[in-house]
Design a protein around this motif. Structure first.
Motif, PDB file in Angstrom:
ATOM      1  N   LYS A 218      31.984   5.672  66.659  1.00  0.00           N
ATOM      2  CA  LYS A 218      31.963   4.306  66.152  1.00  0.00           C
ATOM      3  C   LYS A 218      31.880   3.309  67.313  1.00  0.00           C
ATOM      4  CE  LYS A 218      34.064   2.246  62.064  1.00  0.00           C
ATOM      5  NZ  LYS A 218      35.225   2.279  61.154  1.00  0.00           N
ATOM      6  N   VAL A 219      31.068   2.272  67.139  1.00  0.00           N
ATOM      7  CA  VAL A 219      30.861   1.321  68.236  1.00  0.00           C
ATOM      8  C   VAL A 219      32.153   0.616  68.633  1.00  0.00           C
ATOM      9  CG1 VAL A 219      28.423   0.945  67.723  1.00  0.00           C
ATOM     10  CG2 VAL A 219      30.147  -0.486  66.611  1.00  0.00           C
ATOM     11  N   ARG A 278      40.189   9.922  75.548  1.00  0.00           N
ATOM     12  CA  ARG A 278      40.782   9.329  74.353  1.00  0.00           C
ATOM     13  C   ARG A 278      39.774   8.475  73.565  1.00  0.00           C
ATOM     14  NH1 ARG A 278      46.213  10.110  74.324  1.00  0.00           N
ATOM     15  NH2 ARG A 278      47.221  10.650  76.306  1.00  0.00           N
ATOM     16  N   ILE A 279      38.557   8.962  73.469  1.00  0.00           N
ATOM     17  CA  ILE A 279      37.524   8.302  72.674  1.00  0.00           C
ATOM     18  C   ILE A 279      37.375   9.055  71.359  1.00  0.00           C
ATOM     19  CG2 ILE A 279      35.064   7.728  72.512  1.00  0.00           C
ATOM     20  CD1 ILE A 279      35.036   7.361  75.524  1.00  0.00           C
ATOM     21  N   SER A 280      37.635   8.380  70.255  1.00  0.00           N
ATOM     22  CA  SER A 280      37.550   9.018  68.943  1.00  0.00           C
ATOM     23  C   SER A 280      36.103   9.285  68.567  1.00  0.00           C
ATOM     24  CB  SER A 280      38.189   8.121  67.878  1.00  0.00           C
ATOM     25  OG  SER A 280      39.553   7.887  68.174  1.00  0.00           O
ATOM     26  N   PHE A 281      35.874  10.395  67.882  1.00  0.00           N
ATOM     27  CA  PHE A 281      34.537  10.701  67.387  1.00  0.00           C
ATOM     28  C   PHE A 281      34.650  11.287  65.988  1.00  0.00           C
ATOM     29  CE2 PHE A 281      36.057  14.295  69.892  1.00  0.00           C
ATOM     30  CZ  PHE A 281      35.877  15.369  69.040  1.00  0.00           C
ATOM     31  N   GLU A 282      33.557  11.173  65.229  1.00  0.00           N
ATOM     32  CA  GLU A 282      33.540  11.655  63.856  1.00  0.00           C
ATOM     33  C   GLU A 282      33.293  13.158  63.830  1.00  0.00           C
ATOM     34  OE1 GLU A 282      34.158  10.019  61.101  1.00  0.00           O
ATOM     35  OE2 GLU A 282      34.434   8.092  62.108  1.00  0.00           O
ATOM     36  N   THR A 283      34.091  13.860  63.039  1.00  0.00           N
ATOM     37  CA  THR A 283      33.835  15.279  62.854  1.00  0.00           C
ATOM     38  C   THR A 283      32.585  15.436  62.008  1.00  0.00           C
ATOM     39  OG1 THR A 283      35.289  15.256  60.927  1.00  0.00           O
ATOM     40  CG2 THR A 283      36.250  15.959  63.012  1.00  0.00           C
ATOM     41  N   ASP A 284      31.649  16.231  62.479  1.00  0.00           N
ATOM     42  CA  ASP A 284      30.433  16.517  61.726  1.00  0.00           C
ATOM     43  C   ASP A 284      30.079  17.972  61.975  1.00  0.00           C
ATOM     44  OD1 ASP A 284      29.260  16.585  64.261  1.00  0.00           O
ATOM     45  OD2 ASP A 284      28.627  14.501  64.135  1.00  0.00           O
ATOM     46  N   ASN A 285      28.914  18.383  61.487  1.00  0.00           N
ATOM     47  CA  ASN A 285      28.571  19.800  61.680  1.00  0.00           C
ATOM     48  C   ASN A 285      28.031  20.071  63.073  1.00  0.00           C
ATOM     49  OD1 ASN A 285      26.013  18.736  61.595  1.00  0.00           O
ATOM     50  ND2 ASN A 285      25.417  19.745  59.695  1.00  0.00           N
ATOM     51  N   GLY A 286      27.943  19.008  63.906  1.00  0.00           N
ATOM     52  CA  GLY A 286      27.501  19.198  65.284  1.00  0.00           C
ATOM     53  C   GLY A 286      26.023  19.380  65.432  1.00  0.00           C
ATOM     54  N   SER A 287      25.285  19.378  64.334  1.00  0.00           N
ATOM     55  CA  SER A 287      23.848  19.591  64.392  1.00  0.00           C
ATOM     56  C   SER A 287      23.163  18.667  63.398  1.00  0.00           C
ATOM     57  CB  SER A 287      23.514  21.051  64.073  1.00  0.00           C
ATOM     58  OG  SER A 287      22.125  21.252  64.007  1.00  0.00           O
ATOM     59  N   GLU A 288      22.167  17.939  63.852  1.00  0.00           N
ATOM     60  CA  GLU A 288      21.441  17.017  62.979  1.00  0.00           C
ATOM     61  C   GLU A 288      19.946  17.113  63.246  1.00  0.00           C
ATOM     62  OE1 GLU A 288      22.711  12.964  63.036  1.00  0.00           O
ATOM     63  OE2 GLU A 288      24.855  13.472  62.927  1.00  0.00           O
ATOM     64  N   LEU A 289      19.176  16.645  62.271  1.00  0.00           N
ATOM     65  CA  LEU A 289      17.739  16.465  62.456  1.00  0.00           C
ATOM     66  C   LEU A 289      17.494  15.008  62.815  1.00  0.00           C
ATOM     67  CD1 LEU A 289      16.131  18.540  59.549  1.00  0.00           C
ATOM     68  CD2 LEU A 289      16.039  19.042  62.002  1.00  0.00           C
ATOM     69  N   LEU A 290      16.963  14.749  63.986  1.00  0.00           N
ATOM     70  CA  LEU A 290      16.674  13.390  64.416  1.00  0.00           C
ATOM     71  C   LEU A 290      15.177  13.132  64.306  1.00  0.00           C
ATOM     72  CD1 LEU A 290      18.878  13.203  67.644  1.00  0.00           C
ATOM     73  CD2 LEU A 290      19.468  12.417  65.344  1.00  0.00           C
ATOM     74  N   PRO A 291      14.778  11.980  63.772  1.00  0.00           N
ATOM     75  CA  PRO A 291      13.343  11.685  63.696  1.00  0.00           C
ATOM     76  C   PRO A 291      12.758  11.471  65.089  1.00  0.00           C
ATOM     77  CG  PRO A 291      14.637   9.770  63.055  1.00  0.00           C
ATOM     78  CD  PRO A 291      15.613  10.898  63.219  1.00  0.00           C
ATOM     79  N   ILE A 292      11.586  12.025  65.328  1.00  0.00           N
ATOM     80  CA  ILE A 292      10.912  11.833  66.619  1.00  0.00           C
ATOM     81  C   ILE A 292      10.509  10.375  66.779  1.00  0.00           C
ATOM     82  CG2 ILE A 292       8.892  12.483  67.982  1.00  0.00           C
ATOM     83  CD1 ILE A 292       9.075  15.253  66.641  1.00  0.00           C
ATOM     84  N   SER A 293      10.105   9.743  65.692  1.00  0.00           N
ATOM     85  CA  SER A 293       9.834   8.305  65.665  1.00  0.00           C
ATOM     86  C   SER A 293      10.191   7.787  64.278  1.00  0.00           C
ATOM     87  CB  SER A 293       8.357   8.017  65.977  1.00  0.00           C
ATOM     88  OG  SER A 293       7.516   8.618  65.010  1.00  0.00           O
ATOM     89  N   THR A 294      10.476   6.508  64.182  1.00  0.00           N
ATOM     90  CA  THR A 294      10.857   5.917  62.899  1.00  0.00           C
ATOM     91  C   THR A 294       9.763   4.986  62.403  1.00  0.00           C
ATOM     92  OG1 THR A 294      12.038   4.114  64.012  1.00  0.00           O
ATOM     93  CG2 THR A 294      13.320   6.059  63.384  1.00  0.00           C
ATOM     94  N   ILE A 295       9.733   4.793  61.069  1.00  0.00           N
ATOM     95  CA  ILE A 295       8.763   3.876  60.495  1.00  0.00           C
ATOM     96  C   ILE A 295       9.507   2.787  59.737  1.00  0.00           C
ATOM     97  CG2 ILE A 295       7.032   5.689  60.303  1.00  0.00           C
ATOM     98  CD1 ILE A 295       7.522   5.713  57.306  1.00  0.00           C
ATOM     99  N   GLU A 296       8.915   1.599  59.716  1.00  0.00           N
ATOM    100  CA  GLU A 296       9.524   0.455  59.041  1.00  0.00           C
ATOM    101  C   GLU A 296       8.757   0.169  57.762  1.00  0.00           C
ATOM    102  OE1 GLU A 296      11.097  -4.071  60.087  1.00  0.00           O
ATOM    103  OE2 GLU A 296      10.159  -2.804  61.625  1.00  0.00           O
ATOM    104  N   VAL A 297       9.481  -0.022  56.670  1.00  0.00           N
ATOM    105  CA  VAL A 297       8.871  -0.324  55.377  1.00  0.00           C
ATOM    106  C   VAL A 297       9.488  -1.607  54.831  1.00  0.00           C
ATOM    107  CG1 VAL A 297       8.317   2.072  54.840  1.00  0.00           C
ATOM    108  CG2 VAL A 297      10.550   1.163  54.204  1.00  0.00           C
TER     109      VAL A 297
END
Length: 326
Positions: A218-219, A278-297
């Protein structure tokens, strides 16, 4: 019982309780036009409830005056990109955590089905136990799913990926873990069709994404420059900042997340370094699919795609949904 049923029926269709000084009427999905004394029903499929409180009194000249006060029992639906961003972020991380626990539970069931409940002889289960510890997943989830695997009729889970075209040329990837393939594909097709999407052929969407180990922070829990230095020193590939928009508020910003992208071999070291600092982070599955590029609609497509992805995530068999929508 008949009297109770009659009362409920009257309330559901709108009633008026007339008194000498005031009356209260209840209407479902009703709006009062400005400067109009009549009530007109809303044509939309709203589930909101509006209470119309009518006060009757006479002014100094003796004429009767009616004042109608409107009381919403549920707030009106908010519209627009910014308001939906805020609404969509509320509870999003809780839902993500619940999906993680569900996914890990399925992995435990499959591992126990294949190799038994003893981690000393079942290396897959032993690796999952380490993963539970690494991601701070409650121990009772592990124990519950080990027990579940021994239940009669419980089958092992199979992982599948479905590819979808969203509105405006957006690509969507749906990760599924299911014990009934025919059931999962049927409900996914139904949701996609009902919400304006289209099922894509295997491989036509997936190439637009890359698999990566990711830590979400989280920011408000880390300074950007400090996080960048810590992550890169620990072996991270990149730190992706959250997207920002001109109409972002402080609340928008506080609900945004940095994504620390890591090679698989450095992932544990990065988590250890974050805990050390002491930096908090979100528990997740540790693996994600990231888009190579994003598109705006456009805004309309943005909101319709959000609804589609939200409905897909509500399905029990669906573990994760990814998109290249900006």
């Amino acid at each position: 019982m008949r009297r109770v049923g009659a009362i409920l029926h009257r309330f559901s269709n709108g009633i008026s309780l007339k008194c000498p000084t005031h009356s209260l009427s209840i209407q479902r999905g009703v709006f009062l036009g400005s400067g109009d004394a009549s009530l007109s029903s809303n044509s939309s499929n709203s589930s909101s409830l509006l209470l119309l409180y009518e006060e009757k009194h006479r002014d100094s000249s003796g004429y009767q005056v009616n004042n109608v006060r409107k009381i919403w029992t549920f707030p009106p639906v908010c519209m627009g990109r910014r308001s939906c961003k805020i609404a969509g972020r509320k509870g999003a991380q809780d839902a993500k955590k619940a999906k993680l626990y569900c996914r890990l539970g399925k992995e435990v069931v499959s591992a126990v089905k294949k190799g038994g409940a003893n981690p000393e002889s079942n290396t897959a289960l032993a690796a999952l136990i380490d993963k539970f510890k690494e991601l701070d997943v409650p121990k009772e989830i592990l124990e519950r799913n080990i027990k579940r695997a021994s239940e009669k009729g419980q089958e092992a889970f199979i992982e599948k990926i479905y590819e979808v075209y969203g509105l405006g040329g957006v690509s969507i990837v749906v990760e599924v873990s299911t014990d009934k393939i025919k059931r999962s594909v049927a409900v996914i097709r139904e949701v996609v069709k009902d919400h304006g999407g289209k099922m894509a052929d295997p491989g036509s969407v997936l190439f637009k994404f890359r698999r990566a180990r990711v830590v979400n922070i989280k920011v408000t829990d880390a300074d950007r420059d400090q996080l960048l230095g810590i992550a890169l020193d620990a072996g991270a590939e990149d730190v992706i900042e959250p997207p920002t928009y001109e109409d972002d508020s402080d609340e928008d910003r506080s609900e945004s997340y940095y994504k620390v992208v890591s090679p698989a071999e450095n992932y544990a070291a990065i988590l250890s370094k974050l805990r050390e600092e002491r930096i908090s982070f979100e528990t997740d599955n540790g693996s994600e699919l990231l888009p190579i590029s994003t598109i705006e609609v456009d805004d309309e497509a943005v909101e319709l795609n959000k609804v589609l992805m939200s409905k897909l995530l509500e399905l029990d068999d669906v573990d994760a949904v990814y998109t290249d929508q900006k």
